[in-house]
Design a protein around this motif. Structure first.
Motif, short mmCIF file in Angstrom:
data_model
loop_
_atom_site.label_atom_id
_atom_site.label_comp_id
_atom_site.label_asym_id
_atom_site.label_seq_id
_atom_site.Cartn_x
_atom_site.Cartn_y
_atom_site.Cartn_z
N LYS A 195 0.82 -1.21 0.00
CA LYS A 195 0.00 0.00 0.00
C LYS A 195 0.86 1.26 0.00
O LYS A 195 0.38 2.33 -0.41
CB LYS A 195 -0.92 0.00 1.21
N LEU A 196 2.09 1.16 0.46
CA LEU A 196 2.97 2.33 0.52
C LEU A 196 3.72 2.56 -0.78
O LEU A 196 4.39 3.59 -0.93
CB LEU A 196 3.97 2.16 1.68
N ARG A 197 3.63 1.64 -1.72
CA ARG A 197 4.38 1.75 -2.98
C ARG A 197 3.49 1.35 -4.16
O ARG A 197 3.77 0.38 -4.87
CB ARG A 197 5.63 0.88 -2.93
N PRO A 198 2.46 2.08 -4.42
CA PRO A 198 1.58 1.73 -5.56
C PRO A 198 2.28 1.82 -6.91
O PRO A 198 1.90 1.11 -7.85
CB PRO A 198 0.44 2.74 -5.43
N GLU A 199 3.27 2.70 -7.03
CA GLU A 199 3.96 2.84 -8.32
C GLU A 199 4.84 1.64 -8.63
O GLU A 199 5.32 1.51 -9.78
CB GLU A 199 4.80 4.12 -8.31
N SER A 200 5.08 0.79 -7.64
CA SER A 200 5.90 -0.40 -7.88
C SER A 200 5.08 -1.59 -8.32
O SER A 200 5.62 -2.70 -8.46
CB SER A 200 6.67 -0.77 -6.60
N ASP A 264 15.28 7.97 -7.00
CA ASP A 264 13.84 8.12 -7.21
C ASP A 264 13.10 6.82 -6.96
O ASP A 264 12.04 6.80 -6.33
CB ASP A 264 13.60 8.62 -8.64
N ASN A 265 13.68 5.69 -7.42
CA ASN A 265 13.04 4.40 -7.19
C ASN A 265 13.00 4.04 -5.71
O ASN A 265 12.01 3.48 -5.21
CB ASN A 265 13.77 3.31 -7.96
#
Length: 323
Positions: A195-200, A264-265
């Motif tokens: 939930k803390l890293r939706p872009e991953s 950034d990642n």
């Protein structure tokens, strides 16, 4: 009676001057001997002397030999045998490391040759027994990530920060049985929750470029995996493949080592893949130097122990009876 007394009184003055009979005899014998001429020997020739061993020119006496210095008591114990085994063992280990150095050098050369080649499409069905011959071979795959079956392997350290390796099954389109395991890269521990890293969590079909690899092995200090609690301490490919219905194939996703992109990642929780390079350790040259150095040092120690002169307490002199 009158006559006896008269005789005694006449001879009394002569009794004090009388000498013993024995002394008179000795005196008379001495006077007689001095008057007689000395006795002549029967023969005029000199008596023959007895021959001595020293009269022989080739005679050698025991006293002429130098003394021999010997040790007293026990000279060497079982420790000398152990000291003799050490240099021999170290020499064989050093020779074995020479062979290992040649093997590792050839292996690294083969892996580097595979990396510089362009990536190939990964076949749908793979013989996992032959994967060792394609280690570090670059491939690319199209498919969809099964984020619901994601597994975090760790903890793993990166730049002093604790985190996990993200392993996600990649399902091929139209062939669920062709699913493979993809090691997407490292994320920090604070980004473990999806939930803390939706872009991953990309949706849809993606293209993954990586290398076929054999994952690291479990050591004696690594605990066993607990898949029922979603705790994976090391990548057991067969176990993970059985849990997700995948092929026991491990692909490590690669990326260009762009420093700003890595920052950034890491901030967004996107897994940081590894660069396409060979990271096999080759310390065999150090091992060769260590083992051969130990063999030389222990050989010198062995020689010094064997040739060490005895001390004043442990030595004595004995007669040398060999000539």
């Amino acid at each position: 009676m009158v006559a006896a007394r008269l005789f005694s009184s006449l001879t009394r003055p002569l009794q004090g001057k009388a000498a013993p009979i024995g002394k008179s005899t000795l005196k008379w014998t001495a006077q007689l001997s001095s008057q007689l001429s000395p006795r002549r020997p029967i023969s005029n020739s000199a008596p023959r002397a007895q021959r001595q061993p020293a009269d022989d020119p080739g005679f050698t006496s025991i006293l002429d030999n130098p003394p021999e210095l010997v040790r007293t008591g026990r000279r060497h114990g079982p420790g000398l045998i152990i000291l003799a085994i050490i240099p021999v063992t170290a020499f064989f280990l050093g020779t074995w490391q020479v062979q290992r150095l040649k093997w590792k050098t050839d292996l690294i050369a083969k892996c580097e040759d595979r990396i510089v080649r362009p990536p190939l499409p990964l076949p749908p069905r793979i013989d996992h027994e032959a994967l060792a011959d394609f280690d570090f071979r670059r491939v690319y795959i199209y498919g969809k990530f099964r984020h619901d079956q994601e597994m975090l392997v760790g903890p793993r350290m990166r730049d002093g920060e604790q985190g996990y390796m993200v392993v996600t099954p990649l399902e091929r389109e139209g062939d669920p049985g062709a699913t493979v395991l993809v090691n997407r890269g490292w994320i920090s521990k604070k980004m473990a929750d999806q939930k803390l890293r939706p872009e991953s969590l990309p949706k849809g079909t993606v293209r993954v470029e990586g290398m076929l690899r054999e994952p690291w092995k479990k050591n004696m200090f690594t605990p066993e995996n607990r898949p029922d609690l979603a705790e994976f301490y090391f990548p057991d490919v067969k176990q993970m493949a059985a849990l997700t219905g995948s092929q026991p194939v491990w692909v490590e996703q690669t990326m260009d080592p762009d420093y700003f992109q890595l920052l950034d990642n890491a901030a967004k929780g996107i897994p940081i893949g590894r660069p396409a390079e060979v990271n096999l350790r080759n310390n065999h040259a150090q091992y060769i130097f260590t083992w051969y150095g130990l063999a030389v040092a222990t050989s010198i120690m062995f020689y010094m122990v064997v040739k060490k002169p005895p001390t004043d307490i442990t030595k004595r002199v004995r007669m040398n009876k060999h000539w």
